[in-house]
Design a protein around this motif. Structure first.
Motif, PDB file in Angstrom:
ATOM      1  N   ALA A 298       0.798  -1.226   0.000  1.00  0.00           N
ATOM      2  CA  ALA A 298       0.000   0.000   0.000  1.00  0.00           C
ATOM      3  C   ALA A 298       0.834   1.281   0.000  1.00  0.00           C
ATOM      4  O   ALA A 298       0.297   2.376   0.158  1.00  0.00           O
ATOM      5  CB  ALA A 298      -0.935  -0.019   1.208  1.00  0.00           C
ATOM      6  N   ASN A 299       2.169   1.174  -0.164  1.00  0.00           N
ATOM      7  CA  ASN A 299       3.025   2.366  -0.082  1.00  0.00           C
ATOM      8  C   ASN A 299       3.074   3.121  -1.403  1.00  0.00           C
ATOM      9  O   ASN A 299       3.587   2.609  -2.394  1.00  0.00           O
ATOM     10  CB  ASN A 299       4.444   1.965   0.324  1.00  0.00           C
ATOM     11  N   VAL A 300       2.571   4.340  -1.377  1.00  0.00           N
ATOM     12  CA  VAL A 300       2.490   5.143  -2.599  1.00  0.00           C
ATOM     13  C   VAL A 300       3.449   6.327  -2.499  1.00  0.00           C
ATOM     14  O   VAL A 300       3.534   6.979  -1.456  1.00  0.00           O
ATOM     15  CB  VAL A 300       1.061   5.708  -2.786  1.00  0.00           C
ATOM     16  N   VAL A 301       4.159   6.601  -3.592  1.00  0.00           N
ATOM     17  CA  VAL A 301       4.962   7.817  -3.625  1.00  0.00           C
ATOM     18  C   VAL A 301       4.399   8.733  -4.712  1.00  0.00           C
ATOM     19  O   VAL A 301       3.911   8.268  -5.746  1.00  0.00           O
ATOM     20  CB  VAL A 301       6.462   7.517  -3.861  1.00  0.00           C
ATOM     21  N   VAL A 302       4.434  10.030  -4.421  1.00  0.00           N
ATOM     22  CA  VAL A 302       3.922  11.014  -5.368  1.00  0.00           C
ATOM     23  C   VAL A 302       5.096  11.814  -5.916  1.00  0.00           C
ATOM     24  O   VAL A 302       5.959  12.264  -5.156  1.00  0.00           O
ATOM     25  CB  VAL A 302       2.912  11.962  -4.676  1.00  0.00           C
ATOM     26  N   LEU A 303       5.131  11.971  -7.234  1.00  0.00           N
ATOM     27  CA  LEU A 303       6.178  12.764  -7.893  1.00  0.00           C
ATOM     28  C   LEU A 303       5.462  13.908  -8.602  1.00  0.00           C
ATOM     29  O   LEU A 303       4.570  13.669  -9.416  1.00  0.00           O
ATOM     30  CB  LEU A 303       6.916  11.856  -8.898  1.00  0.00           C
ATOM     31  N   THR A 304       5.864  15.148  -8.304  1.00  0.00           N
ATOM     32  CA  THR A 304       5.080  16.284  -8.805  1.00  0.00           C
ATOM     33  C   THR A 304       5.959  17.480  -9.164  1.00  0.00           C
ATOM     34  O   THR A 304       7.108  17.548  -8.730  1.00  0.00           O
ATOM     35  CB  THR A 304       4.026  16.700  -7.732  1.00  0.00           C
ATOM     36  N   ASN A 305       5.388  18.386  -9.954  1.00  0.00           N
ATOM     37  CA  ASN A 305       6.104  19.646 -10.210  1.00  0.00           C
ATOM     38  C   ASN A 305       5.371  20.826  -9.561  1.00  0.00           C
ATOM     39  O   ASN A 305       5.604  21.977  -9.885  1.00  0.00           O
ATOM     40  CB  ASN A 305       6.293  19.886 -11.721  1.00  0.00           C
ATOM     41  N   ALA A 306       4.430  20.496  -8.656  1.00  0.00           N
ATOM     42  CA  ALA A 306       3.670  21.567  -7.985  1.00  0.00           C
ATOM     43  C   ALA A 306       3.253  21.109  -6.594  1.00  0.00           C
ATOM     44  O   ALA A 306       2.738  19.996  -6.426  1.00  0.00           O
ATOM     45  CB  ALA A 306       2.429  21.912  -8.805  1.00  0.00           C
ATOM     46  N   GLY A 307       3.481  21.957  -5.619  1.00  0.00           N
ATOM     47  CA  GLY A 307       3.179  21.603  -4.229  1.00  0.00           C
ATOM     48  C   GLY A 307       1.708  21.307  -4.004  1.00  0.00           C
ATOM     49  O   GLY A 307       1.358  20.317  -3.361  1.00  0.00           O
ATOM     50  N   PRO A 348       5.587  14.038  -0.731  1.00  0.00           N
ATOM     51  CA  PRO A 348       5.642  14.017  -2.196  1.00  0.00           C
ATOM     52  C   PRO A 348       6.913  14.672  -2.736  1.00  0.00           C
ATOM     53  O   PRO A 348       7.239  15.786  -2.340  1.00  0.00           O
ATOM     54  CB  PRO A 348       4.407  14.840  -2.594  1.00  0.00           C
ATOM     55  N   VAL A 349       7.565  13.962  -3.629  1.00  0.00           N
ATOM     56  CA  VAL A 349       8.808  14.473  -4.201  1.00  0.00           C
ATOM     57  C   VAL A 349       8.450  15.572  -5.199  1.00  0.00           C
ATOM     58  O   VAL A 349       7.724  15.336  -6.162  1.00  0.00           O
ATOM     59  CB  VAL A 349       9.589  13.331  -4.892  1.00  0.00           C
ATOM     60  N   ASP A 350       8.957  16.784  -4.932  1.00  0.00           N
ATOM     61  CA  ASP A 350       8.616  17.936  -5.769  1.00  0.00           C
ATOM     62  C   ASP A 350       9.834  18.330  -6.598  1.00  0.00           C
ATOM     63  O   ASP A 350      10.839  18.792  -6.058  1.00  0.00           O
ATOM     64  CB  ASP A 350       8.161  19.099  -4.859  1.00  0.00           C
ATOM     65  N   VAL A 351       9.746  18.115  -7.917  1.00  0.00           N
ATOM     66  CA  VAL A 351      10.882  18.455  -8.782  1.00  0.00           C
ATOM     67  C   VAL A 351      10.812  19.909  -9.262  1.00  0.00           C
ATOM     68  O   VAL A 351      11.591  20.315 -10.122  1.00  0.00           O
ATOM     69  CB  VAL A 351      11.003  17.468  -9.972  1.00  0.00           C
ATOM     70  N   GLN A 383       3.141  24.266 -16.387  1.00  0.00           N
ATOM     71  CA  GLN A 383       3.687  25.588 -16.079  1.00  0.00           C
ATOM     72  C   GLN A 383       4.532  26.071 -17.265  1.00  0.00           C
ATOM     73  O   GLN A 383       4.689  25.343 -18.252  1.00  0.00           O
ATOM     74  CB  GLN A 383       4.484  25.508 -14.768  1.00  0.00           C
ATOM     75  N   ALA A 384       5.090  27.283 -17.126  1.00  0.00           N
ATOM     76  CA  ALA A 384       5.725  27.934 -18.281  1.00  0.00           C
ATOM     77  C   ALA A 384       6.682  27.030 -19.060  1.00  0.00           C
ATOM     78  O   ALA A 384       6.649  26.969 -20.289  1.00  0.00           O
ATOM     79  CB  ALA A 384       6.451  29.192 -17.814  1.00  0.00           C
ATOM     80  N   MET A 385       7.538  26.290 -18.338  1.00  0.00           N
ATOM     81  CA  MET A 385       8.583  25.536 -19.034  1.00  0.00           C
ATOM     82  C   MET A 385       8.254  24.059 -19.209  1.00  0.00           C
ATOM     83  O   MET A 385       9.021  23.309 -19.821  1.00  0.00           O
ATOM     84  CB  MET A 385       9.900  25.669 -18.270  1.00  0.00           C
ATOM     85  N   CYS A 410      -1.146  11.697 -13.645  1.00  0.00           N
ATOM     86  CA  CYS A 410      -2.246  12.651 -13.606  1.00  0.00           C
ATOM     87  C   CYS A 410      -1.699  13.945 -14.173  1.00  0.00           C
ATOM     88  O   CYS A 410      -1.050  14.717 -13.482  1.00  0.00           O
ATOM     89  CB  CYS A 410      -2.743  12.803 -12.169  1.00  0.00           C
ATOM     90  N   PHE A 411      -1.900  14.126 -15.485  1.00  0.00           N
ATOM     91  CA  PHE A 411      -1.509  15.367 -16.136  1.00  0.00           C
ATOM     92  C   PHE A 411      -2.718  16.278 -16.040  1.00  0.00           C
ATOM     93  O   PHE A 411      -3.765  16.006 -16.625  1.00  0.00           O
ATOM     94  CB  PHE A 411      -1.126  15.113 -17.603  1.00  0.00           C
ATOM     95  N   MET A 412      -2.593  17.355 -15.273  1.00  0.00           N
ATOM     96  CA  MET A 412      -3.744  18.211 -15.036  1.00  0.00           C
ATOM     97  C   MET A 412      -3.785  19.320 -16.071  1.00  0.00           C
ATOM     98  O   MET A 412      -2.748  19.836 -16.462  1.00  0.00           O
ATOM     99  CB  MET A 412      -3.669  18.793 -13.621  1.00  0.00           C
ATOM    100  N   GLY A 413      -5.018  19.713 -16.480  1.00  0.00           N
ATOM    101  CA  GLY A 413      -5.165  20.761 -17.479  1.00  0.00           C
ATOM    102  C   GLY A 413      -5.870  20.214 -18.703  1.00  0.00           C
ATOM    103  O   GLY A 413      -6.486  19.146 -18.638  1.00  0.00           O
ATOM    104  N   ALA A 414      -5.790  20.962 -19.805  1.00  0.00           N
ATOM    105  CA  ALA A 414      -6.489  20.519 -21.007  1.00  0.00           C
ATOM    106  C   ALA A 414      -5.570  20.592 -22.223  1.00  0.00           C
ATOM    107  O   ALA A 414      -4.760  19.701 -22.445  1.00  0.00           O
ATOM    108  CB  ALA A 414      -7.756  21.342 -21.209  1.00  0.00           C
ATOM    109  N   SER A 415      -5.660  21.707 -22.974  1.00  0.00           N
ATOM    110  CA  SER A 415      -4.948  21.749 -24.260  1.00  0.00           C
ATOM    111  C   SER A 415      -3.428  21.636 -24.079  1.00  0.00           C
ATOM    112  O   SER A 415      -2.742  21.062 -24.908  1.00  0.00           O
ATOM    113  CB  SER A 415      -5.303  23.036 -25.001  1.00  0.00           C
ATOM    114  N   LYS A 416      -2.897  22.156 -22.983  1.00  0.00           N
ATOM    115  CA  LYS A 416      -1.440  22.142 -22.806  1.00  0.00           C
ATOM    116  C   LYS A 416      -0.891  20.750 -22.479  1.00  0.00           C
ATOM    117  O   LYS A 416       0.318  20.530 -22.554  1.00  0.00           O
ATOM    118  CB  LYS A 416      -1.037  23.118 -21.702  1.00  0.00           C
ATOM    119  N   VAL A 417      -1.772  19.870 -22.030  1.00  0.00           N
ATOM    120  CA  VAL A 417      -1.277  18.533 -21.692  1.00  0.00           C
ATOM    121  C   VAL A 417      -1.794  17.460 -22.662  1.00  0.00           C
ATOM    122  O   VAL A 417      -1.466  16.284 -22.535  1.00  0.00           O
ATOM    123  CB  VAL A 417      -1.660  18.134 -20.246  1.00  0.00           C
ATOM    124  N   GLU A 418      -2.601  17.905 -23.619  1.00  0.00           N
ATOM    125  CA  GLU A 418      -3.269  16.973 -24.527  1.00  0.00           C
ATOM    126  C   GLU A 418      -2.301  16.009 -25.222  1.00  0.00           C
ATOM    127  O   GLU A 418      -2.520  14.789 -25.233  1.00  0.00           O
ATOM    128  CB  GLU A 418      -4.004  17.812 -25.570  1.00  0.00           C
TER     129      GLU A 418
END
Ligand code: ADP
Ligand code: MG
Length: 699
Positions: A298-307, A348-351, A383-385, A410-418
């Motif tokens: 049950a151990n989950v790790v989260v990798l993200t670019n946003a807090g 969560p690991v925040d890059v 985000q911008a980059m 989980c790529f959040m958003g719409a056209s930018k992540v399509e």
């Protein structure tokens, strides 16, 4: 008989093929042609020479060879004739799309029965009638009017509702989700849900069995088979509608608390079936089960670019009862050596917001090596980059190199992540709109793994006196008595190893006092009447009587009061009973569901059961582990363990009581409902006592 010809027919006849756009007979034919089916197609239509460029036959016999599969779209009154023709030429697999049978009433039902009679005699298997058809992607068979052939995938689907299937196909198309096959089972006059679950279980192209069901034809058989199949392939079901069980008025506490929903919940839990609440959730689950390895824990790790996204995921992990993986020293050192100073190196690991694909790739690679990580959730906000597409490619590369742990995105958003999402789909990495959806999926996978890893079920059998129980039940049934009262219910329980309070029946105040003298004080007086089910409701229970005089007074008062409250009750006397030492009052009960058999119940007992509703159910027969799990599924469990300085009670003894009861109701199918309420339990090492019990029986 095998359903293979429904999956891989070498030739298909379309009886009722039409030239008219908009007609089902036209839609199915064009779907068959457009999907690229490679076998032979024989349109059958009495009044056309060609349909859509294909030679048309006036009837099945004129084809001159035997089609493996026949699709029937002609009006209901002609269907029987078509089945007779199938019998003549030797076609063994038929899908009847046509509606107008059982679902319209008596006449339709008769026609349907006649069709099945003819089919059975000829060894024909029928899907439908009143269905949307069959779709098999491996053989490009789109024998349906549900829409275009979907993408190839690992999910095999069966649906009791054609309309739901159409919605599912459409949703799948929009999200690029693939299937091995889809079956609309319609009225399930012949082939039913169990046949199809079994067929999908042995279909090599199906990795996950999913379905939408409204009813189950043979509950017992379904549980048994689903339990066997679930060990190899996960079964994901959406279920709506109830059974008749809930409709029948119940006379026991257990009966009034057990609805048909409870029965289905129990059945799913026993068989390891994963329940889905919506199409969206079912797709969420299916894409992960079909394309990802199962998590080991049950151990989950989260990798993200946003807090913020990371916190959302963390909340969801907590809500779902999963564990936030604790990263090893080695992992943290490796991350520290290569990530910017501001990055969060702990879960969560925040890059960070300026992370490009390479940072994700590096971090994911390190995280997958950590033995404390069972699954990874990669979050991305545009985000911008941000390189959505590049990151998706990086995830695909990394998971290909390290394929042992599930990775969700989980790529959040719409056209930018399509475009990124497109890459994820291609690479079979499940993508979710929200962290919650991904985490709920991980939870479902973890539960499934736990179910699969549980030890083989072993039901303990206790030595009992069956003969005794049999004679009491037989005597009641002979006299057409459905309710077994307290005194004889207890004899039954004693025969199955339960302790009950000593006591006897009295018909006069003096007799009651005599019995009390022999038992020793204090005693309890209870009204004795076959017509009174809940004695305290009518002032029919008096506890703590300390002398012969008190017993006489209580007797007189009861004989005066109870008849006033229940003028029609036939009162036989009172039960004088020894007073049990105080303890916790719990309820052990059973309600027999018409589809799934005995449902065992455990909960907080006493007179407040229906108010508090702190109860748990499980299908009999129970193993020791299941009995204990039932206890743990209630809030009462905490109290039983002891809270705030109070001592705990004998948990094992309650679990044993549940198992003994489970044995009783399994061995006596005549028992429809029963309660032991209260079952009084004391400190560990003391014997619990079945203080009150009632049983209802049927032939
Ligand atoms: P009913 O459920 O028909 O009202 P019960 O026999 O369950 O009648 O009695 C109601 C309550 O009285 C029980 O929940 C229990 O608290 C108490 N009680 C009944 N019999 C005894 C007994 N022999 N010893 C101690 N308490 C008892
Ligand atoms: Mg009671």
């Amino acid at each position: 008989m095998s359903l293979e010809s429904f999956f891989d027919p070498k030739s298909v006849a379309i009886v009722g093929a039409s030239r008219q756009k908009g007609k089902v007979g036209y839609e199915i034919l064009t779907n068959m042609v457009a999907s690229g089916y490679e076998g032979k197609i024989f349109p059958v239509n009495r009044s056309a020479d060609t349909v859509e460029g294909l030679k048309c036959y006036p009837d099945l016999k004129s084809i001159g060879e035997t089609p493996d599969l026949a699709l029937v779209i002609v009006p209901a009154r002609f269907v029987l004739g078509v089945i007779e023709e199938c019998a003549e030429i030797g076609t063994k697999s038929v899908v009847i799309i046509t509606a107008g049978f059982k679902e319209i009433g008596e006449e339709g039902k008769k026609l349907e029965e006649e069709i099945i009679r003819v089919a059975r005699r000829a060894g024909i298997r029928i899907i439908g009638p009143n269905c949307l058809g069959v779709v098999v992607t491996a053989t490009k068979l789109n024998a349906s009017f549900g829409g275009d052939l979907p993408a190839v995938g690992g999910t095999g689907y069966l649906s009791q509702s054609g309309a739901m299937l159409a919605a599912i196909l459409d949703t799948a198309k929009a999200n690029g989700i693939g299937f091995s096959s889809l079956f609309s089972i319609g009225n399930k006059a012949d082939v039913d849900e169990l046949d199809l679950v079994q067929a999908l279980a042995s279909d090599p192209n199906t990795k996950v069995i999913a379905g939408y069901l409204e009813s189950i034809t043979d509950g017992n058989e379904f549980v048994r088979e689903a339990e066997r199949i679930s060990h190899d392939k996960p079964i994901l079901l959406m279920k709506s509608g109830g059974t008749a069980a809930g409709a029948k008025a119940a006379s026991s506490h257990t009966g009034s608390l057990a609805g048909s929903e409870v029965a289905y919940e129990c059945m799913f839990a026993r068989a390891g079936i994963i329940r889905c609440d919506s199409i969206t959730q079912q797709f969420d689950f299916a894409q992960a089960f079909a394309n990802q390895p199962l998590p080991k824990g049950a151990n989950v790790v989260v990798l993200t670019n946003a807090g913020g996204a990371g916190i959302m995921a963390a909340d969801a992990i907590e809500r779902q009862g999963l564990t936030f993986a604790k990263l090893s020293e080695k992992t943290i050192e490796q991350l520290a050596a290569n990530l910017p100073a501001a990055a969060n190196l702990h879960n969560p690991v925040d890059v960070l917001g300026d992370a490009l694909a390479d940072r994700y790739e590096f971090a994911l690679d390190v995280l997958l090596d950590d033995p404390g990580v069972d699954s990874v959730l990669v979050l991305l906000t545009p985000q911008a980059m941000t390189e959505a597409q590049g990151t998706a490619e990086a995830i695909a590369r990394t998971t290909q190199a390290k394929p042992d742990k599930p990775v969700m995105a989980c790529f959040m958003g719409a056209s930018k992540v399509e475009e990124g999402i497109g890459v994820l789909r291609e690479a079979k990495i499940p993508q979710y709109d929200s962290p919650e959806g991904a985490v709920t999926t991980i939870r479902a996978m973890t539960d499934y793994v736990r179910w699969r890893n549980q030890p083989k079920r072993v039901v303990k059998l206790f030595p009992v006196n069956r003969r005794k129980v049999e004679s009491i039940i037989e005597r009641h049934l002979r006299k057409n008595m459905r309710e077994i009262g307290e005194a004889e219910s207890k004899e039954i329980l004693e025969a199955y190893g339960f302790a009950t309070p000593k006591g006897s029946i009295a018909t006069t105040a003096d007799q009651a006092a005599n019995i009390a003298d022999q038992l020793g004080y204090p005693v309890v007086l209870k009204i004795w009447s076959p017509d009174i089910l809940h004695k305290s409701d009518v002032g029919g229970v008096k506890v703590g009587l300390k002398s012969a005089q008190q017993v006489r007074d209580a007797f007189d008062l009861m004989m005066y009061r109870v008849p006033k409250k229940m003028p029609n009750a036939h009162i036989l006397g009172v039960l004088v009973q020894e007073m049990c030492a105080s303890g916790r009052e719990v309820i052990l009960g059973m309600h027999r569901d018409p589809h799934f058999g005995p449902l065992m119940m455990f909960g907080m007992g006493g007179v407040m059961v229906e108010v508090l509703k702190d109860v748990a159910f499980y299908l009999a027969p129970l193993t020791g582990d299941e009995a204990k799990q039932m206890l743990m599924n209630t809030k009462t469990y905490r109290i039983l363990q002891g809270v705030r300085g109070q001592e705990g009670v004998d948990i094992e003894a309650i679990a044993e009581g549940l198992q003994r009861l489970s044995q009783l109701v399994t061995e006596f199918p005549q028992i429809q409902e029963m309660d032991i309420n209260p079952f009084v339990v004391g400190l560990p090492g003391t014997t619990p006592i079945a203080v009150d019990a009632r049983i209802s029986v049927e032939k």
